[in-house]
Design an enzyme around this catalytic site. Structure first.
Site, PDB file in Angstrom:
ATOM      1  CB  THR A  86      -0.996   0.087   1.279  1.00 32.14           C
ATOM      2  OG1 THR A  86      -0.238  -0.156   2.584  1.00 32.14           O
ATOM      3  CG2 THR A  86      -2.035  -1.049   1.172  1.00 32.14           C
ATOM      4  CG  PHE A 152       1.591  -4.059  15.310  1.00 32.46           C
ATOM      5  CD1 PHE A 152       1.210  -2.678  15.307  1.00 32.46           C
ATOM      6  CD2 PHE A 152       0.406  -4.991  15.630  1.00 32.46           C
ATOM      7  CE1 PHE A 152       0.042  -2.110  15.128  1.00 32.46           C
ATOM      8  CE2 PHE A 152      -0.964  -4.199  15.492  1.00 32.46           C
ATOM      9  CZ  PHE A 152      -1.156  -3.012  15.470  1.00 32.46           C
ATOM     10  NE  ARG A 154      10.819  -4.582  16.594  1.00 33.35           N
ATOM     11  CZ  ARG A 154      11.579  -4.955  17.454  1.00 33.35           C
ATOM     12  NH1 ARG A 154      12.319  -3.938  18.321  1.00 33.35           N
ATOM     13  NH2 ARG A 154      11.518  -6.068  18.022  1.00 33.35           N
ATOM     14  CG  ASN A 211       3.672   2.423  11.961  1.00 28.40           C
ATOM     15  OD1 ASN A 211       4.052   1.627  13.009  1.00 28.40           O
ATOM     16  ND2 ASN A 211       3.481   1.835  10.540  1.00 28.40           N
ATOM     17  CB  CYS A 263       5.983   1.049   7.927  1.00 29.46           C
ATOM     18  SG  CYS A 263       5.816  -0.455   7.261  1.00 29.46           S
TER      19      CYS A 263
HETATM   20  N1  LIG Z   1       7.462  -3.964   5.637  1.00 26.69           N
HETATM   21  C1  LIG Z   1       7.323  -3.885   6.880  1.00 26.69           C
HETATM   22  O1  LIG Z   1       8.065  -3.977   7.721  1.00 26.69           O
HETATM   23  C2  LIG Z   1       5.527  -3.962   7.102  1.00 26.69           C
HETATM   24  C3  LIG Z   1       5.258  -3.937   8.435  1.00 26.69           C
HETATM   25  C4  LIG Z   1       3.876  -3.967   8.860  1.00 26.69           C
HETATM   26  C5  LIG Z   1       2.910  -3.850   7.735  1.00 26.69           C
HETATM   27  N2  LIG Z   1       3.421  -3.616   6.484  1.00 26.69           N
HETATM   28  C6  LIG Z   1       2.388  -3.403   5.578  1.00 26.69           C
HETATM   29  O2  LIG Z   1       2.193  -4.668   5.154  1.00 26.69           O
HETATM   30  C7  LIG Z   1       1.824  -4.535   3.435  1.00 26.69           C
HETATM   31  C8  LIG Z   1       2.634  -5.281   2.625  1.00 26.69           C
HETATM   32  O3  LIG Z   1       4.068  -4.564   2.864  1.00 26.69           O
HETATM   33  P1  LIG Z   1       5.373  -5.198   2.404  1.00 26.69           P
HETATM   34  O4  LIG Z   1       6.612  -4.716   2.748  1.00 26.69           O
HETATM   35  O5  LIG Z   1       5.339  -7.013   2.636  1.00 26.69           O
HETATM   36  O6  LIG Z   1       5.246  -5.053   0.865  1.00 26.69           O
HETATM   37  P2  LIG Z   1       6.054  -5.871  -0.330  1.00 26.69           P
HETATM   38  O7  LIG Z   1       5.927  -4.710  -1.607  1.00 26.69           O
HETATM   39  O8  LIG Z   1       7.409  -6.449   0.006  1.00 26.69           O
HETATM   40  O9  LIG Z   1       5.290  -6.975  -0.897  1.00 26.69           O
HETATM   41  C9  LIG Z   1       3.706  -6.973  -1.447  1.00 26.69           C
HETATM   42  C10 LIG Z   1       3.884  -8.216  -2.496  1.00 26.69           C
HETATM   43  O10 LIG Z   1       2.613  -8.112  -3.240  1.00 26.69           O
HETATM   44  C11 LIG Z   1       2.536  -8.845  -4.338  1.00 26.69           C
HETATM   45  N3  LIG Z   1       1.099  -8.456  -4.827  1.00 26.69           N
HETATM   46  C12 LIG Z   1       0.557  -7.306  -5.260  1.00 26.69           C
HETATM   47  N4  LIG Z   1      -0.629  -7.586  -5.707  1.00 26.69           N
HETATM   48  C13 LIG Z   1      -0.787  -8.727  -5.627  1.00 26.69           C
HETATM   49  C14 LIG Z   1      -1.956  -9.404  -6.079  1.00 26.69           C
HETATM   50  N5  LIG Z   1      -3.053  -9.309  -6.542  1.00 26.69           N
HETATM   51  N6  LIG Z   1      -1.887 -11.015  -6.053  1.00 26.69           N
HETATM   52  C15 LIG Z   1      -0.880 -11.459  -5.418  1.00 26.69           C
HETATM   53  N7  LIG Z   1       0.472 -10.785  -5.222  1.00 26.69           N
HETATM   54  C16 LIG Z   1       0.355  -9.367  -5.262  1.00 26.69           C
HETATM   55  C17 LIG Z   1       3.687  -7.890  -4.810  1.00 26.69           C
HETATM   56  O11 LIG Z   1       4.066  -8.652  -6.049  1.00 26.69           O
HETATM   57  C18 LIG Z   1       4.765  -8.077  -3.798  1.00 26.69           C
HETATM   58  O12 LIG Z   1       5.564  -9.084  -3.926  1.00 26.69           O
HETATM   59  C19 LIG Z   1       1.934  -3.059   3.377  1.00 26.69           C
HETATM   60  O13 LIG Z   1       0.438  -2.570   3.521  1.00 26.69           O
HETATM   61  C20 LIG Z   1       2.803  -2.482   4.477  1.00 26.69           C
HETATM   62  O14 LIG Z   1       2.521  -1.219   4.844  1.00 26.69           O
HETATM   63  C21 LIG Z   1       4.815  -3.609   6.096  1.00 26.69           C
END
Ligand SMILES: NC(=O)c1ccc[n+]([C@@H]2O[C@H](COP(=O)([O-])OP(=O)(O)OC[C@H]3O[C@@H](n4cnc5c(N)ncnc54)[C@H](O)[C@@H]3O)[C@@H](O)[C@H]2O)c1
Length: 437
Positions: A86, A152, A154, A211, A263
């Protein structure tokens, strides 16, 4: 429980592997065929300590599978998690929900039997309502409940955080969904991690409030650090002095180059937009975003000050590029604007990061990437600690002095004591501590 995880990024992969480790049958789905193929071969698409072993053992045990085919994974599942990205929407800073909406449409088409659809991605208040609307529009007949379950964890400590969370937040008022969510997380609350059940909108807002609060804490101590430098105080001791107060707490009080990562920057911005749209502006968070934005270029000015303003034509060596240690994630890392600001001042930039250099190549240009800290320091007029990787904490100063153009260390993470560095004849600048040399 049979779980489908839609999106196999940082959150989806870690959550999927941990759920499998609890004993659930998990299928991780991703559109990125290269990522899925690599995972099937046992290659991790991200650097996260312990992840490779966890994925390997659960794959071998047959509880964790990877696929690009969403429909079969969803039709067999009791619970479908949406863990897609997102990011900030270009232009206005709202959360871009197109991946979430697209996933909802695809999930809807494949649902069979009562299924809980859970948004794990960080999404603005009301997104659950929209996901529910999309699902019912696509499949008016389907039986499902849409739940919010923000994550949540990290990066860098993701597995530990997932398995020993401070709390699990579940937003739903559907009794069947609550039962399934309790079953999925049962191994955790047996370990006494509290599960907080709320309504869906409250759960969505808890994530952003958490956050934004943490980003505020970091930014607060950063501003106190600037004041400490001006008045001859020590921010490390201030942080300790206030952090020992239980009402404040010691975490997230480390002065540095400003928060970054995948994030905080996007989530604080998205929260501001939600506030504005609902005529409840969040003035404190607005200030946090502005102060943090300005801070990164200010760090480049700190390097310039250590070089008495003579940056043009000089080589500056950066240690650490990722937004924090133990990850290869470069999204919104403070190093990116620091590199640009130094280049704007005419510096030649060399850099070394233990895990992030491949990713970094997509975010910075005209940087010489090096083999290790010493290779990086070769011929440099200033060495800058940007990310506090463990291996930068005990550098050999005599060796550095012999290979650097000038012995200047700018420590943006306060990992050294000024007197120790001074003993080796270095000019030393840090954050929120009065210059001693
Ligand atoms: N990274 C963090 O530390 C963290 C921590 C808490 C929350 N979040 C939240 O979690 C969510 C994901 O973050 P992330 O860092 O894992 O993202 P990311 O970009 O690493 O991974 C997202 C994945 O989703 C896949 N994708 C997108 N649309 C798709 C679909 N329709 N079908 C199948 N796969 C699809 C993409 O190819 C990608 O591999 C975000 O909203 C983020 O804010 C992230």
């Amino acid at each position: 429980m049979r779980v489908a995880m839609i999106g196999t990024g940082y959150v989806g992969l870690v959550s999927g592997a941990c759920f499998a480790d609890f004993g659930h049958e998990v299928t991780c789905v991703d559109k990125d065929a290269g990522k899925i193929e690599a995972l099937k071969r046992g290659q991790m698409p991200i650097y996260e300590p312990g992840l490779s072993d966890l994925v390997g053992s659960n794959t071998r045990a047959g509880r964790l599978k990877f696929t690009t085919e969403l429909a079969p994974a969803v039709s067999e599942a009791n619970a479908v998690f949406i863990a897609v990205g997102t990011p900030s929407r270009r232009g206005d800073g709202h959360a871009d929900l197109s991946f979430v909406h697209e996933a909802a449409r695809e999930i809807a088409a494949a649902l069979e039997g009562f299924t809980v659809v859970i948004t794990k991605s960080t999404v603005p208040v009301g997104t659950g309502d929209e996901v529910e609307r999309i699902i019912h529009e696509t499949r008016p007949d389907c039986e499902c409940a849409v739940v919010s379950n923000p994550e949540f964890l990290r990066e860098g400590a993701a597995i530990r955080d997932f398995k020993l969370p401070d709390r699990i937040v579940v937003g739903t008022d559907n009794a069947r969904a609550r039962e399934i969510m309790s079953e999925i997380y049962r191994p955790l609350y047996l370990n006494r991690s509290p599960i907080l059940f709320t309504d869906r909108r409250t759960a969505e807002l808890i994530k952003y409030a958490a956050n934004a609060f943490l980003a505020t804490k970091i930014t607060f101590i950063n501003e106190i650090a600037d004041l400490a430098e001006k008045v001859g105080a020590d921010v490390q001791e201030i942080a300790r002095g206030i952090g020992l107060d239980n009402r404040i707490g010691s975490k997230f009080l480390h002065a540095g180059p400003g928060y970054g990562g995948s994030c905080f920057p996007k989530d604080t911005l998205a929260l501001l937009k939600t506030g504005q749209d609902n005529e409840a502006p969040l003035r404190i968070v607005e200030a946090v975003v502005a102060v943090n934005d300005a801070r990164k270029r200010a760090m480049a000015r700190k390097v310039s000050a250590a070089l008495q303003g003579e940056v043009r034509g000089k080589t500056v060596a950066l240690l650490g590029l990722t937004f924090k240690p133990n990850t290869d994630d470069m999204r919104d890392a403070p190093s990116i604007p620091i590199v640009t600001a130094l280049q704007d001042m005419g510096a030649k930039v060399r850099a070394y990061d233990p895990e992030g250099m491949e990713q970094a190549k997509q975010f910075v240009t005209d940087v010489t990437f090096c083999r290790d800290a010493y290779d990086c320091a070769e011929g440099a007029s200033a060495l800058v600690v940007v990310t506090e990787w463990e291996q930068f904490r005990a550098l050999d100063f005599e060796r550095l002095k012999s290979i650097m153009q000038r012995p200047v260390l700018v420590d943006l993470r306060n990992i050294y004591r000024p007197e120790d560095v001074a003993r080796h004849g270095f000019v030393y600048e840090s954050v929120g501590r009065t210059r001693k040399v």
